[in-house]
Design a protein around this motif. Structure first.
Motif, mmCIF file in Angstrom:
data_model
loop_
_atom_site.group_PDB
_atom_site.id
_atom_site.type_symbol
_atom_site.label_atom_id
_atom_site.label_comp_id
_atom_site.label_asym_id
_atom_site.label_seq_id
_atom_site.Cartn_x
_atom_site.Cartn_y
_atom_site.Cartn_z
ATOM 1 N N LYS A 32 40.050 14.816 64.360
ATOM 2 C CA LYS A 32 39.545 15.936 65.171
ATOM 3 C C LYS A 32 39.657 17.218 64.341
ATOM 4 O O LYS A 32 40.684 17.467 63.714
ATOM 5 N N ILE A 33 38.612 18.008 64.352
ATOM 6 C CA ILE A 33 38.641 19.282 63.636
ATOM 7 C C ILE A 33 38.817 20.410 64.630
ATOM 8 O O ILE A 33 38.079 20.506 65.613
ATOM 9 N N LYS A 34 39.812 21.227 64.366
ATOM 10 C CA LYS A 34 39.998 22.403 65.229
ATOM 11 C C LYS A 34 38.987 23.471 64.833
ATOM 12 O O LYS A 34 39.030 24.008 63.728
ATOM 13 N N GLN A 43 37.327 25.444 55.876
ATOM 14 C CA GLN A 43 37.723 26.256 57.035
ATOM 15 C C GLN A 43 37.021 27.605 57.037
ATOM 16 O O GLN A 43 36.532 28.077 58.058
#
Lengths: 160, 160, 160, 160, 160, 160, 160, 160
Positions: free
Chosen positions: D157-159, G18
């Motif tokens: 899961k990617i935040k 990110q």
């Protein structure tokens, strides 16, 4: 008296450096050109660099290939600006000459140009820019040379 | 009189070359070690190499980094065997030192070792092999050194 | 009895190493030359190296390309000095041969020369320098060889 | 009897290869692991490879750094498949190990994996794939291993 | 009026170039230093280079990393000598900056120095050598600087 | 049913891989050869790899150049061993193909051979070694092949 | 519906990517981000790319390291523009990821950005430029972003 | 009005880029092509890029070799997507052009294609993919182009 001193490390470098010599003539800048090797004629090289400095030479151009110690060794013997031209090589394609010429340790600078003929031509132009710092005439001719290049590119027609 | 002459191009090379010096002591081979740079002290370097040759030194070890002209310039001034050690560098990781040291043009040989400490250790062992060509005692000690290495490896136990 | 033992890893390496052989003849140094591969004839190679050492050979020259294990494997079986010549390669231009030959781990030295024919020539000159450590006659001839090179360079005329 | 024979060129390679050993245990494949160097223990290496082949070993894994002759020399002594793992190096970052391991000359193949720990893990998986050619049980476990990897990635899961 | 114009491509280059600035102060050569990017402030850069040339600046020093277009773009707008300093980079270790800075096409020269701080220091020394062509005082100070370096090396003592 | 499945990424790779095909015939090992690209026919490739695995193929050989994803993508769809051959390229000389083929992430192994024709030949020999793990007849023929190579090298005469 | 689809090859790539995700949020462009590997989840990847294309996604960003097949495999399954980000690697410093991502064969283009975080940021900016071709609002925001960068650089003060 | 603007840094780049031009014609996409250099005609280049943007050009393709500043400088003056093609070079084989084109600093993206003709072809295809984001007709033609490629590969017959 000549102002630019061209040294090449081997007679076979002449092919690459010929363009340099022609461009110097075109600019009518007096120069000397000599084959002297950091590895094969170290003493003649040292003596020559010192003599050239004494004679009042303003810039050195040093072209060599492989473990190209030439420009660095010239620079070691003078505080006159030294321009280095890494000669293309058969196996490592001039990467060896480039790293040997450009990666000078702090304290003894060499002005490295691109590998091969492009670098040889730029060596002269850079020598002229150095002379142009105090010679308005050379500066003018350099600007005209640039204008010419610009003109050549601008007039290029592409067949679509 | 010392038989091995160690020259390094910069005081900072000492860290890499220290192992060389220790190994020379271990083998009880008389040697001299000096910092001299092809670029910063070219004349002292030339004079020193010639003096060392006259004093009867049998092998040179030259360690330098970046545009590592040192080994080649030492070799240019002597026909005594010159072993080159390319010092590791911050940016190009010793690739510059390696190519500058190993890619000597035909006519002036340098015996290049691996980059950094491995090469520094091998430089001494190779110097000893050269001395061992005519010195049976050194040959014997080199074989014992190899036997020791072999023994170290053979006794290695791996925890599975 | 021959003093220099030249080993090449493949019959195709002969083209590069021919110059070595010619130069050895020119210097009238007795030598043997053989094709033996670390990968294709490992046992013959081991046996040959040991036999050559017993016969009293003074220097090995090992030339190989690609994953050039030859010089290192020869060095693994003897404490006689081993000079490595990285043969040029079609794809990676000898960079593979160079790194395989020069990056020896600490303990087993190989004296690496430059890639290809330049390195092949220097391998002989370095072998002669090793022999010259105790042979004044070879030293003299090496100095004459250098003088000749110097003379060749000094007499070079550049057409300006 | 063990089926996989792991050889590393230096005790320091164990850190990289440990993962290999753990994975072999996880797969419950009998194996042996030994430190033997192509350069420092050439004879023990030759003898060991031949003995392992005679004992019926099915695959070799050879891990070494720098001038990484190990995998090639193992392959020179056997027609049992040899998988090479290039160990990362301090200066050239494993490029030397990679080229020495992968650039084998025609005739003696080495199956080269990626540099360092990734390659060490893949070496075991490739050894298992070789064993799996005739062992349905290993094939099944390899598929389950892949399923697991796939599952790990799918559940990530990617935040945002 | 300042004589040397230092331009860096990013505020983060200041760490590398700080030494340049300090050395310029040490030599008491008037200079200006500015952050301007060929990619992020192309118009300000062009305007600044032209203004500097008009103000009579004698040498540019341009330091940039990655796809280091800065020195080349500065050179494109002036015939005043441009010295390029390739800034070290995180991934390719400055090889990208070096090739972008040094491999100038024929016609527009850039004088490339070594990667990182060594090159930054040499950039100033080379700028001084250019100024020294017609300024005997600077030449004298440069020779003293060299003498100092030489002295530092000569007095180095090695603990054996 | 064929045991070896050769896939190449482009019709132009056939020149490099032809030798592989000839050697497979010489060894009388049944095989299939097909052009399928990871980038241009991804679905056909996936379907083909799965069908080949179902048909009981024992080894894949995948040859591709530039960003050589082929071997890795084949390996992603099977646990049958995959041997990768990096095809030589015009500009980067196969370095791109090599790194793309060999630097597989942990979990999905590819057995990388050397660049170009040498690697193509070794790919077959390695495939045969894999088959030889359980096929004594192939092992015997491989040993004979090695004996032949050895014989070829041993009988080489060098004209001195 | 989201317009940009970010795919990364491994959970560990998230650190690099990110910044991409944050910048997309800052620009308020709807996007999806997922971990899917060309080597470990090839089928999920194919299905996902096709589904994303059907959902009307306008641009893909694919980030992967080592033998970075991801961007190329995504591009193989869609004619929606694919932007590739080569992730930095431990040993070869991202050179492997770069060559695998950029050296696509003719016919299936990937738009390669610089290695690591710089490339991750540029991937978003390039995706926005693509969207901006027909979206005047995005174009405006991109110009404001550039203005900001310019302003940041212009206001930089250097302590001399 | 043309939608794609092709700029090349030198008349000699035309040979590489000709394929681009032909493919654009084949796709019947209106375009302009011009020779303009970041180093030799910086002002014309800037003016041209701005004029093209004002004329509503949708994509730039910039092809240059050596220190290939062109694509980056174009990108510096526009937020229209810029695709870079690194031209192959004589000495460093396009590695210099590649790193100069791809390693853009964060903030100003360039979409780098592969070196040389492969990259030139992909540049057009990628430009078409960008136009295809909002042009269903181009998307359809791109899919047909892919189908054709696929068909070419599928029908390839290998003579065994």
């Amino acid at each position: 008296m000549h102002k630019v001193s061209v040294i090449m490390g081997s007679p076979s470098d002449l092919e690459t450096i010929q363009e340099t010599i022609n461009l110097l003539k075109e600019f009518k800048v007096p120069f000397a050109a000599k084959v002297l090797s950091a590895h094969r004629t170290p003493e003649e090289l040292t003596a020559y660099v010192k003599a050239e400095e004494k004679r009042g030479v303003k810039v050195f151009i040093a072209a060599a290939g492989m473990s190209a110690a030439l420009a660095g060794v010239v620079a070691a013997h003078t505080t006159v600006p030294v321009i280095g031209v890494p000669i293309e090589t058969k196996n490592l394609k001039g990467l060896d000459s480039l790293l040997s010429t450009v990666q000078m340790p702090p304290g003894v600078p060499v002005a490295c140009m691109s590998i091969g003929k492009a670098g040889a031509k730029n060596a002269v132009l850079f020598a002229l820019e150095i002379l142009g710092v105090t010679d308005g005439n050379i500066r003018k001719r350099l600007r005209r040379y640039r204008e010419n290049m610009r003109f050549q590119i601008r007039k290029t027609k592409i067949k679509l």
